[in-house]
Design a protein around this motif. Sequence first.
Motif, short mmCIF file in Angstrom:
data_model
loop_
_atom_site.label_atom_id
_atom_site.label_comp_id
_atom_site.label_asym_id
_atom_site.label_seq_id
_atom_site.Cartn_x
_atom_site.Cartn_y
_atom_site.Cartn_z
N ILE A 73 0.83 -1.21 0.00
CA ILE A 73 0.00 0.00 0.00
C ILE A 73 0.86 1.26 0.00
O ILE A 73 1.84 1.36 0.75
CB ILE A 73 -0.94 0.01 1.22
CG1 ILE A 73 -1.89 -1.19 1.15
CG2 ILE A 73 -1.72 1.32 1.31
CD1 ILE A 73 -2.59 -1.49 2.45
N LEU A 74 0.50 2.20 -0.86
CA LEU A 74 1.19 3.48 -0.90
C LEU A 74 0.21 4.60 -0.59
O LEU A 74 -0.87 4.68 -1.16
CB LEU A 74 1.80 3.72 -2.29
CG LEU A 74 2.55 5.06 -2.45
CD1 LEU A 74 3.84 5.06 -1.64
CD2 LEU A 74 2.84 5.35 -3.92
N LYS A 124 3.24 3.13 -9.67
CA LYS A 124 3.34 2.14 -10.75
C LYS A 124 4.76 1.59 -10.84
O LYS A 124 4.96 0.38 -10.89
CB LYS A 124 2.94 2.78 -12.08
CG LYS A 124 2.91 1.78 -13.22
CD LYS A 124 2.69 2.45 -14.56
CE LYS A 124 2.72 1.40 -15.66
NZ LYS A 124 2.62 2.01 -17.00
N SER A 125 5.75 2.51 -10.82
CA SER A 125 7.13 2.04 -11.01
C SER A 125 7.59 1.18 -9.84
O SER A 125 8.45 0.32 -10.01
CB SER A 125 8.07 3.22 -11.25
OG SER A 125 8.28 3.92 -10.05
N MET A 126 7.02 1.40 -8.65
CA MET A 126 7.43 0.61 -7.49
C MET A 126 6.53 -0.61 -7.27
O MET A 126 6.72 -1.35 -6.30
CB MET A 126 7.45 1.47 -6.22
CG MET A 126 8.31 2.71 -6.31
SD MET A 126 10.05 2.38 -6.64
CE MET A 126 10.63 2.16 -4.99
N GLY A 127 5.55 -0.77 -8.15
CA GLY A 127 4.72 -1.97 -8.09
C GLY A 127 3.76 -2.07 -6.90
O GLY A 127 3.53 -3.16 -6.38
N TYR A 128 3.17 -0.94 -6.50
CA TYR A 128 2.21 -1.00 -5.39
C TYR A 128 0.88 -1.57 -5.86
O TYR A 128 0.48 -1.40 -7.01
CB TYR A 128 1.99 0.40 -4.79
CG TYR A 128 3.16 0.82 -3.93
CD1 TYR A 128 3.25 0.42 -2.61
CD2 TYR A 128 4.18 1.60 -4.46
CE1 TYR A 128 4.32 0.78 -1.81
CE2 TYR A 128 5.27 1.98 -3.68
CZ TYR A 128 5.33 1.56 -2.36
OH TYR A 128 6.39 1.93 -1.58
N ASP A 129 0.18 -2.27 -4.95
CA ASP A 129 -1.11 -2.87 -5.29
C ASP A 129 -2.26 -1.89 -5.07
O ASP A 129 -3.27 -1.93 -5.76
CB ASP A 129 -1.36 -4.10 -4.41
CG ASP A 129 -0.24 -5.11 -4.56
OD1 ASP A 129 0.01 -5.51 -5.70
OD2 ASP A 129 0.38 -5.47 -3.54
N ILE A 130 -2.09 -1.04 -4.06
CA ILE A 130 -3.16 -0.09 -3.72
C ILE A 130 -2.53 1.28 -3.46
O ILE A 130 -1.47 1.37 -2.82
CB ILE A 130 -3.93 -0.55 -2.45
CG1 ILE A 130 -4.66 -1.86 -2.72
CG2 ILE A 130 -4.90 0.53 -1.96
CD1 ILE A 130 -5.34 -2.46 -1.50
N ALA A 131 -3.16 2.33 -3.99
CA ALA A 131 -2.69 3.68 -3.69
C ALA A 131 -3.83 4.46 -3.06
O ALA A 131 -4.98 4.33 -3.48
CB ALA A 131 -2.21 4.38 -4.96
N VAL A 132 -3.50 5.25 -2.04
CA VAL A 132 -4.51 6.06 -1.36
C VAL A 132 -4.08 7.52 -1.43
O VAL A 132 -2.94 7.85 -1.13
CB VAL A 132 -4.65 5.65 0.14
CG1 VAL A 132 -5.78 6.41 0.79
CG2 VAL A 132 -4.85 4.15 0.28
N GLN A 133 -5.01 8.38 -1.87
CA GLN A 133 -4.73 9.82 -1.89
C GLN A 133 -5.16 10.42 -0.56
O GLN A 133 -6.30 10.22 -0.14
CB GLN A 133 -5.58 10.53 -2.94
CG GLN A 133 -5.33 10.17 -4.36
CD GLN A 133 -6.27 10.93 -5.29
OE1 GLN A 133 -6.48 10.50 -6.40
NE2 GLN A 133 -6.87 12.04 -4.86
N VAL A 134 -4.26 11.16 0.06
CA VAL A 134 -4.61 11.83 1.31
C VAL A 134 -4.15 13.27 1.22
O VAL A 134 -3.02 13.54 0.77
CB VAL A 134 -3.93 11.13 2.51
CG1 VAL A 134 -4.20 11.89 3.80
CG2 VAL A 134 -4.40 9.69 2.65
N ASP A 135 -4.98 14.24 1.58
CA ASP A 135 -4.59 15.64 1.54
C ASP A 135 -3.57 15.96 2.62
O ASP A 135 -3.60 15.38 3.71
CB ASP A 135 -5.81 16.55 1.72
CG ASP A 135 -6.57 16.73 0.41
OD1 ASP A 135 -6.18 16.11 -0.59
OD2 ASP A 135 -7.56 17.49 0.41
N ALA A 136 -2.71 16.95 2.31
CA ALA A 136 -1.67 17.33 3.27
C ALA A 136 -2.18 18.31 4.30
O ALA A 136 -1.48 18.63 5.26
CB ALA A 136 -0.49 17.95 2.52
#
Lengths: 235, 113
Positions: free
Chosen positions: A4-5, A76-88
């Motif tokens: 997860i990223l 994508k380049s690091m091969g993550y299965d799931i990405a989550v967007q979180v605001d800063a």
Amino acid sequence: MSKILIIIPAFNEEATIGSVIPSVKKEMPDADIVVVNDGSHDKTSQIAKTLGAVVIDLPYNLGIGAAMQAGYRFAKSMGYDIAVQVDADGQHPANQIKNLIKPIEDNKADVIIGSRFLGKGEYKPSLARLVGMTVFAKVVSFIIKNKVTDTTSGFRAVNKKVVNFFSSIYPDDYPEVEALVLLYKAGFSIMDTAVIMDERHGGKSSITPIRGLYYMVKVLLAVFVDTLKRIEREA
Amino acid sequence: MTIQILAIIVSVVLFLVIIDLIRRGRLKERYSIVWLAASAVIFLLSIWRGLLEGISLWLGVFYPPSFLFLIAFFFLLLIVLHFSVVLSRIYNENKRLAQEIGLLRTEVKELKK
């Protein structure tokens, strides 16, 4: 166990980034965090690095859409299965990330949107804002033939297929709303789930009330243009 | 007629300037096609008055020189639109490059650790 990223795009967020990263780390100890520093003039990048996040320093301010896409390209380049967007800015509570990821892991949808309007949240936008958000929700729900309640929410989780798609196509100008139309056109399934969001901790919304109507018209125009676009989804 | 001679000179000079810019590498061939077409059409219409008058009258324009303005206007519109398309492409390429620089910087940093 899926990789997860957490992608945190940040432009001059030194006031809040220092609390967002530790809270995400605490809630998601197995996930990696990447901060996309979109040409900040303040200490955003240094603070994020000190706190142990991977930082992508963009050479100049590219805008939210392109910054977010840089995060997806990293995923994508690091091969993550799931990405989550979180605001800063701290409005997305880290303890809700698990609720976004769960339906992705269960293969219920390709994209999960954290909605402020579902469930028991205390979210109370101003009347003008509420009208705008309702219009977006109605228009987008009609276009994508699927009910979405919170189209401007940037609190989202996506699976690997969507990471690949976003790496090649991601809208520039009003990415939250536009992305939904593009995802629908590419044949991805979208679902929303209830989240409780905090008020912004620092900074202010990019949308001031005076520009509200103008913003709404621009977004709707962009959305209609998106419906005309030819979207090719790579295999 | 003086105006005809002037039009011929202008279109020939325009054509030669474009060729010279391409020759010296200051203008890319891919962006020169619209310009070459514009100068060729204006040249043709200025040496061949009958053609200009014929087309004008056929279209219901009773003052042929004003038709020439219309043609010039269409060409400018075409060229400006072409620029916008090129600009959009360059914007996308530029964005991709900036993202790539960011990603590469991060990779280099990680490798140095």
